[in-house]
Motif scaffolding. Structure first.
Motif, PDB file in Angstrom:
ATOM      1  N   ASP A 127       0.849  -1.186   0.000  1.00  0.00           N
ATOM      2  CA  ASP A 127       0.000   0.000   0.000  1.00  0.00           C
ATOM      3  C   ASP A 127       0.890   1.242   0.000  1.00  0.00           C
ATOM      4  O   ASP A 127       1.966   1.251   0.606  1.00  0.00           O
ATOM      5  CB  ASP A 127      -0.884   0.028   1.248  1.00  0.00           C
ATOM      6  N   ASP A 172       1.185   5.555   0.701  1.00  0.00           N
ATOM      7  CA  ASP A 172       0.587   6.535   1.600  1.00  0.00           C
ATOM      8  C   ASP A 172      -0.158   7.611   0.802  1.00  0.00           C
ATOM      9  O   ASP A 172      -0.155   7.613  -0.430  1.00  0.00           O
ATOM     10  CB  ASP A 172       1.639   7.133   2.538  1.00  0.00           C
ATOM     11  N   GLU A 203      -0.327   8.600  -3.154  1.00  0.00           N
ATOM     12  CA  GLU A 203      -1.612   8.440  -3.840  1.00  0.00           C
ATOM     13  C   GLU A 203      -1.966   9.684  -4.649  1.00  0.00           C
ATOM     14  O   GLU A 203      -2.432   9.585  -5.794  1.00  0.00           O
ATOM     15  CB  GLU A 203      -2.721   8.161  -2.819  1.00  0.00           C
ATOM     16  N   ARG A 252       4.078   1.558  -9.416  1.00  0.00           N
ATOM     17  CA  ARG A 252       4.367   1.131  -8.052  1.00  0.00           C
ATOM     18  C   ARG A 252       5.774   0.549  -7.990  1.00  0.00           C
ATOM     19  O   ARG A 252       6.167  -0.249  -8.857  1.00  0.00           O
ATOM     20  CB  ARG A 252       3.332   0.086  -7.614  1.00  0.00           C
ATOM     21  N   SER A 263       4.824  -8.385   0.937  1.00  0.00           N
ATOM     22  CA  SER A 263       3.578  -7.682   1.240  1.00  0.00           C
ATOM     23  C   SER A 263       2.565  -8.611   1.892  1.00  0.00           C
ATOM     24  O   SER A 263       1.660  -8.178   2.604  1.00  0.00           O
ATOM     25  CB  SER A 263       2.991  -7.082  -0.033  1.00  0.00           C
ATOM     26  N   TYR A 296       3.618  -2.055   7.980  1.00  0.00           N
ATOM     27  CA  TYR A 296       3.397  -0.617   7.784  1.00  0.00           C
ATOM     28  C   TYR A 296       3.636   0.178   9.071  1.00  0.00           C
ATOM     29  O   TYR A 296       2.888   1.068   9.425  1.00  0.00           O
ATOM     30  CB  TYR A 296       1.990  -0.339   7.246  1.00  0.00           C
ATOM     31  N   LYS A 331      -1.781   9.509   5.805  1.00  0.00           N
ATOM     32  CA  LYS A 331      -1.979   8.202   6.433  1.00  0.00           C
ATOM     33  C   LYS A 331      -0.890   7.971   7.474  1.00  0.00           C
ATOM     34  O   LYS A 331       0.267   8.305   7.260  1.00  0.00           O
ATOM     35  CB  LYS A 331      -1.912   7.083   5.392  1.00  0.00           C
ATOM     36  N   ARG A 375       2.274   3.388   7.172  1.00  0.00           N
ATOM     37  CA  ARG A 375       2.980   3.562   5.913  1.00  0.00           C
ATOM     38  C   ARG A 375       4.260   2.738   5.892  1.00  0.00           C
ATOM     39  O   ARG A 375       4.763   2.299   6.936  1.00  0.00           O
ATOM     40  CB  ARG A 375       3.313   5.035   5.682  1.00  0.00           C
TER      41      ARG A 375
END
Length: 537
Positions: free
Chosen positions: A177, A179, A183, A205, A212, A223, A338, A341
């Motif tokens: 993912d 942050d 994004e 990415r 992950s 994260y 977020k 992260r």
């Protein structure tokens, strides 16, 4: 006298990769290494997220600043920011090992167990077709080995615009993912992707050697934003994890505290490896049917030059020129960052203004927080007093763009080993100088990257170019060649002039790609190792 089937010098990413297929197939294998261990503090950092530690842990100064404040970087070579106190051991040199000397190149070498990748940023990309240059191998030779290594170490990534450049591999795990900062940038890029790509700017990415999801007994990533400090869930790949697996094979042995000086091939086909014990300083010897050198581009070069008595003979040296660019992401105003992260690269891409792609540069996008605010204080255009007040407000909207460039051999980039009567190691000199044409190409590409990030809403504060050698990505000292020249190796890694000495690290890769080369070093080491395992059968 014990004789191994294979001795591998070095326990870095290439060394452990070369050892794995050989050990798995039952050959007797030893890794001979200096092997400085990680400090105890690495295993004592609480498994919590960054903000919780900053707010609650009474002992946080020990790993954030260091017991001797070694976490406050005074080094200007470009590695100090990411090299946190728990990772400083990675570039520690024992007092009785002679370091390289240079006025034009800042050489960083690792004598740690697991090598320099014990503190790397985990970027994991293959070579592009233009990266192979005149090497006697192609993507077809490495393709299956890329997949094998990716599955072994766990590489996360997505099928996005970067797949148009690097291809897509089924071995990829789901991407991490990103942050909110990333994004916002990525959403802007995707809305105008065709326009960006028509200008040679591709983004996607980041492909990272990070689990992950649960994979090979590691992960998933938590994260916690502590990737440069602790090894939580072992999700970020470190070579020490493969070394730990190797130690479980009854036919494998790890021999540490040994600084390999040279080798000699005996008339009976055996190879004698001459070492200096780091602690006792006594000479020790080991014997093998085959020697594989994986001591890093500089370490392997020294061993080869000493062993073949090639003093005063210049050999090439390649290193990624790179810069980093702090930017202010204007589109982050009004956004809520977020908390959960990853500390590693959020986005990545390439800029190739030339349609051939031969002059491309690779970039990564980082959000900044857990590496600590004070390290950016000198990099922002404000007086110190005002900067202390302003910087905490800017952190949520700062993106750090790092730009790496390829490198090619020239007459002004070379290493030489000088013989010294009072030192059996000799003195290893490095000279590295970019040509005006190379500097212009680098500056042009970086200006192009800055221009495209401006279109994404990220305004560059400044461009900070680092000293030659600061990337710690070195290669090409004993290159693979089709021509039969001394101080080179064959397609299969055989050092020319020897019968049983192979090179399986970055020393044989030339030219240097703009991408982080570690995955390629590992894929090539796996290729050579599997070839030798089959040859030995």
């Amino acid at each position: 006298m014990k004789i191994y089937d294979f001795i591998i010098v070095g326990s870095g990413a290439s060394g452990v990769t070369a050892a794995y297929p050989l050990s798995e197939k039952g050959h007797s294998v030893a890794i001979v290494d200096v092997g400085i261990p990680a400090p105890d503090i690495v295993n004592t950092i609480p498994s919590k997220d960054f903000l919780s530690l900053r707010q609650q842990d009474k002992h946080q100064h020990r790993y954030f600043l260091g017991d001797e404040f070694e976490g406050i970087p005074l080094d200007t070579s470009g590695v100090g920011t990411k090299l946190t106190p728990p990772r400083l051991y990675v570039l520690q040199t024992p007092s009785n090992i002679k370091q390289a000397v240079s006025s034009t190149f800042r050489a960083h070498e690792s004598y740690a167990a697991g090598g320099a990748a014990s503190s790397w940023g985990a970027g994991a990309l293959p070579l592009l077709p233009s990266d192979y240059g005149s090497m006697p191998i192609s993507h077809d030779d490495l393709e299956t080995h890329y997949s094998t290594v990716m599955d072994r170490i766990g590489v996360s990534g997505a099928d996005d615009d970067l797949s148009e450049i690097y291809g897509y591999d089924d071995a990829l795990l789901p991407p991490l993912d990103i942050d909110r900062n990333a994004e916002v940038i990525y959403e802007c890029y995707k809305n105008r992707a065709d326009s960006f790509k028509s200008g040679g700017f591709f983004m996607g990415r980041t492909r990272l050697a990070v689990c992950s999801v649960a994979h090979q007994g590691r992960g998933p990533h938590k994260y916690y934003d502590m990737d440069y400090w602790a090894d939580i869930e072992n999700s970020v790949f470190r070579p020490i994890y493969i070394l730990d697996k190797l130690k479980k094979f009854p036919n494998f042995e790890y021999v540490s505290n040994q600084h390999v000086l040279s080798f000699t091939e005996k008339h009976d086909g055996m190879v004698e490896i001459i070492c200096k014990d780091i602690e006792s300083k006594k000479t020790s010897r080991f014997y093998a049917k085959t020697l594989i050198l994986c001591a890093g581009a500089l370490g392997t070069a020294r061993i080869v030059l000493r062993s073949l008595a090639k003093y005063n003979a210049p050999i090439p040296i390649l290193s990624n020129p790179y810069s980093y660019i702090p930017t202010i992401n204007l589109r982050m105003f009004g956004q809520i960052p977020k908390d959960k992260r990853c500390s590693l690269s959020q986005l990545a891409g390439i800029y190739k203004p030339d349609e051939s792609g031969s002059a491309y540069s690779h970039f990564n996008v980082f959000s900044y927080r857990s590496l600590l605010t004070f390290k950016l204080l000198n990099e922002i255009p404000f007086p110190c007093k005002e900067g202390i007040k302003i910087l905490p407000l800017l952190i949520p909207i700062i993106s750090i763009v790092t730009v790496f460039h390829s490198d090619h051999p020239t007459a002004n980039k070379y290493c030489i080993l000088r013989q010294q009567p009072d030192c059996e190691e000799g003195e290893f000199e490095i000279h590295y100088e970019l040509s005006p044409e190379e500097i212009k190409a680098i500056n042009d590409n970086e200006r192009g990257v800055v221009k495209h990030f401006r279109r994404l809403g990220c305004i560059a504060c400044k461009r900070i170019s680092r000293n030659a050698g600061g990337s710690i990505h070195y290669c090409g000292t004993i290159p693979m060649t089709s021509e039969n020249r001394e101080l080179t190796c064959t397609q299969d890694g055989l050092l020319r002039g020897t019968k049983s000495v192979y090179i399986a690290d970055g020393s044989c890769i030339s030219p240097m790609p703009a991408t982080v080369p570690t995955l390629t070093f590992m894929a090539n080491a796996n290729r050579i190792s599997e070839y030798l395992a089959q040859k030995m059968t």
